[in-house]
Design a protein around this motif. Sequence first.
Motif, PDB file in Angstrom:
ATOM      1  N   THR A 156       0.829  -1.204   0.000  1.00  0.00           N
ATOM      2  CA  THR A 156       0.000   0.000   0.000  1.00  0.00           C
ATOM      3  C   THR A 156       0.865   1.257   0.000  1.00  0.00           C
ATOM      4  OG1 THR A 156      -1.825  -1.102   1.139  1.00  0.00           O
ATOM      5  CG2 THR A 156      -1.749   1.299   1.277  1.00  0.00           C
ATOM      6  N   ARG A 157       1.977   1.243   0.748  1.00  0.00           N
ATOM      7  CA  ARG A 157       2.857   2.416   0.814  1.00  0.00           C
ATOM      8  C   ARG A 157       3.400   2.762  -0.575  1.00  0.00           C
ATOM      9  NH1 ARG A 157       8.241  -0.296   3.707  1.00  0.00           N
ATOM     10  NH2 ARG A 157       8.257  -2.176   2.427  1.00  0.00           N
ATOM     11  N   TRP A 164       2.302   5.745   7.096  1.00  0.00           N
ATOM     12  CA  TRP A 164       3.550   5.287   7.692  1.00  0.00           C
ATOM     13  C   TRP A 164       4.141   4.184   6.822  1.00  0.00           C
ATOM     14  CZ3 TRP A 164       6.884   7.398  10.556  1.00  0.00           C
ATOM     15  CH2 TRP A 164       7.886   6.645  11.201  1.00  0.00           C
ATOM     16  N   MET A 165       5.397   4.332   6.407  1.00  0.00           N
ATOM     17  CA  MET A 165       6.015   3.453   5.424  1.00  0.00           C
ATOM     18  C   MET A 165       7.170   2.626   5.976  1.00  0.00           C
ATOM     19  SD  MET A 165       6.171   6.106   2.207  1.00  0.00           S
ATOM     20  CE  MET A 165       4.700   6.973   1.638  1.00  0.00           C
ATOM     21  N   SER A 166       7.355   2.635   7.274  1.00  0.00           N
ATOM     22  CA  SER A 166       8.474   1.921   7.874  1.00  0.00           C
ATOM     23  C   SER A 166       7.983   0.712   8.663  1.00  0.00           C
ATOM     24  CB  SER A 166       9.261   2.858   8.798  1.00  0.00           C
ATOM     25  OG  SER A 166      10.255   2.155   9.512  1.00  0.00           O
ATOM     26  N   ALA A 181       7.534   8.303   5.962  1.00  0.00           N
ATOM     27  CA  ALA A 181       6.120   8.672   5.887  1.00  0.00           C
ATOM     28  C   ALA A 181       5.924   9.780   4.884  1.00  0.00           C
ATOM     29  CB  ALA A 181       5.580   9.109   7.258  1.00  0.00           C
ATOM     30  N   GLY A 182       4.739   9.806   4.296  1.00  0.00           N
ATOM     31  CA  GLY A 182       4.280  10.936   3.518  1.00  0.00           C
ATOM     32  C   GLY A 182       3.145  11.592   4.272  1.00  0.00           C
ATOM     33  N   GLY A 183       3.087  12.922   4.268  1.00  0.00           N
ATOM     34  CA  GLY A 183       2.094  13.607   5.078  1.00  0.00           C
ATOM     35  C   GLY A 183       1.362  14.684   4.319  1.00  0.00           C
ATOM     36  N   MET A 184       0.134  14.973   4.784  1.00  0.00           N
ATOM     37  CA  MET A 184      -0.732  15.981   4.190  1.00  0.00           C
ATOM     38  C   MET A 184      -1.288  16.870   5.298  1.00  0.00           C
ATOM     39  SD  MET A 184      -2.249  12.959   1.985  1.00  0.00           S
ATOM     40  CE  MET A 184      -1.454  11.925   3.211  1.00  0.00           C
ATOM     41  N   ILE A 185      -0.937  18.154   5.280  1.00  0.00           N
ATOM     42  CA  ILE A 185      -1.326  19.086   6.335  1.00  0.00           C
ATOM     43  C   ILE A 185      -2.822  19.350   6.255  1.00  0.00           C
ATOM     44  CG2 ILE A 185      -1.018  21.433   7.214  1.00  0.00           C
ATOM     45  CD1 ILE A 185       1.861  21.283   6.067  1.00  0.00           C
TER      46      ILE A 185
END
Length: 433
Positions: free
Chosen positions: A105-106, A339-341, A428-432
């Motif tokens: 999914t990541r 979260w990708m870890s 991780a990739g993030g969206m504010i």
Amino acid sequence: MSAADQLTSADLLRVATAGSVDDGKSTLIGRLLYDTKSVLADQLEQVEQASVRRHGEGVVDLSLLTDGLRAEREQGITIDVAYRYFTTGARSFILADTPGHVQYTRNMVTGASTADLAIVLVDARNGVVEQTRRHTFIASLLGLRHVTFAVNKMDLVDWDEDRFRAIEAETTEMSRRLGIPDIHVIPISALQGTNVVEHGDSPDWYRADADHPTLLEHLETVQIAADRNLTDVRFPVQWVIRPGDADSQELHDYRGYAGQVSGGILRPGSAVRVLPSGKESTIARIETLTGDLDEAAPPLSVTVHLADDLDVSRGDVLVGLDDEHEAQVLRELEADVCWMSETPLRPGARLLVKHLTTTTQARVEALLDRVDLHTLEREAGPVDAFGLNDIGRVRLRVKRPLVADPYEQDRATGAFILIDEGTNDTVAGGMIR
């Protein structure tokens, strides 16, 4: 060159494909490349040889054009994100073939994070399944305004219109609930090529006209220019250009700020504010290698000169004084992250956050909630930890303030990545929000 010309010349469509395992994503991309004559002769020869080894004589497995890793070819599944490029007379394309397996999914998030449009494949025999819902949710979370559902393998259900209409109704309703504004549903057979580039033996109920385009016709005509933020000036400074010691006075006084226009339209004479300092000036020149411009729009890279000698450095952002939406200067923020870890994320973790041209230290103050990817509902927090592929909302405190917008308003200034300071891995990739 005008801003309109810049937008036209940059008519590139970034497309991410998604769907369940064996829905035919790689075959679809292979078909697009093959039927648009975007495959080199030596590539096709290698694919034909690999197809003989896997299937025997008489079958060309177009999925092998994208499943490039040895492990992918051996297992028959897509693991990594494969990018392919092709051009037609109407538009240029970057296609990201993202994995369908829930374990990756990541990788799907990575491939879709920079896309303008997502193609979600649906197997006509199975209809909407859990991965269809998951990938559609991720597309909405990432702010994709255009989602096309390609109902594949229609030949295996004898092009049953009732079956297609049922899938069309379900995917449209799901997308409406998730707030995706532009939805299209197209029946195809990637294996046979029907309705991919040409209509082929398309059934009578899907006629060859403007209301019933092939997948490529739709991709060539979908309008994405309005997706860019042209009302709020956002120019993150990537580099301050100073020639250093110079013989001429002109070069000695040279000071330019290089970067890529993220939002709005820059024009000489426009009043701007430098954030986070808040100092104000006006744009004196907009410079490129080929000469000065009267205006610059996203995603053009330029060098901006200001009328005043201000203290501006990498990571600062030029914004307009007359912007419709005021940029936020944030030391604490809430964001949705994927979260990708394999190492769990816990409150108190210290990471690096990279946002626009700024990289600074951040502390995870709290894990506020987590998305149940089976029901697409948010589990109320606080949450003890995020595991691999978890998606949820966090509160971060950053050492250097970030100049940002809510992700829903501007994808460029509302996105960031988190980096493990010890390993330098993107975690991780993030969206504010």
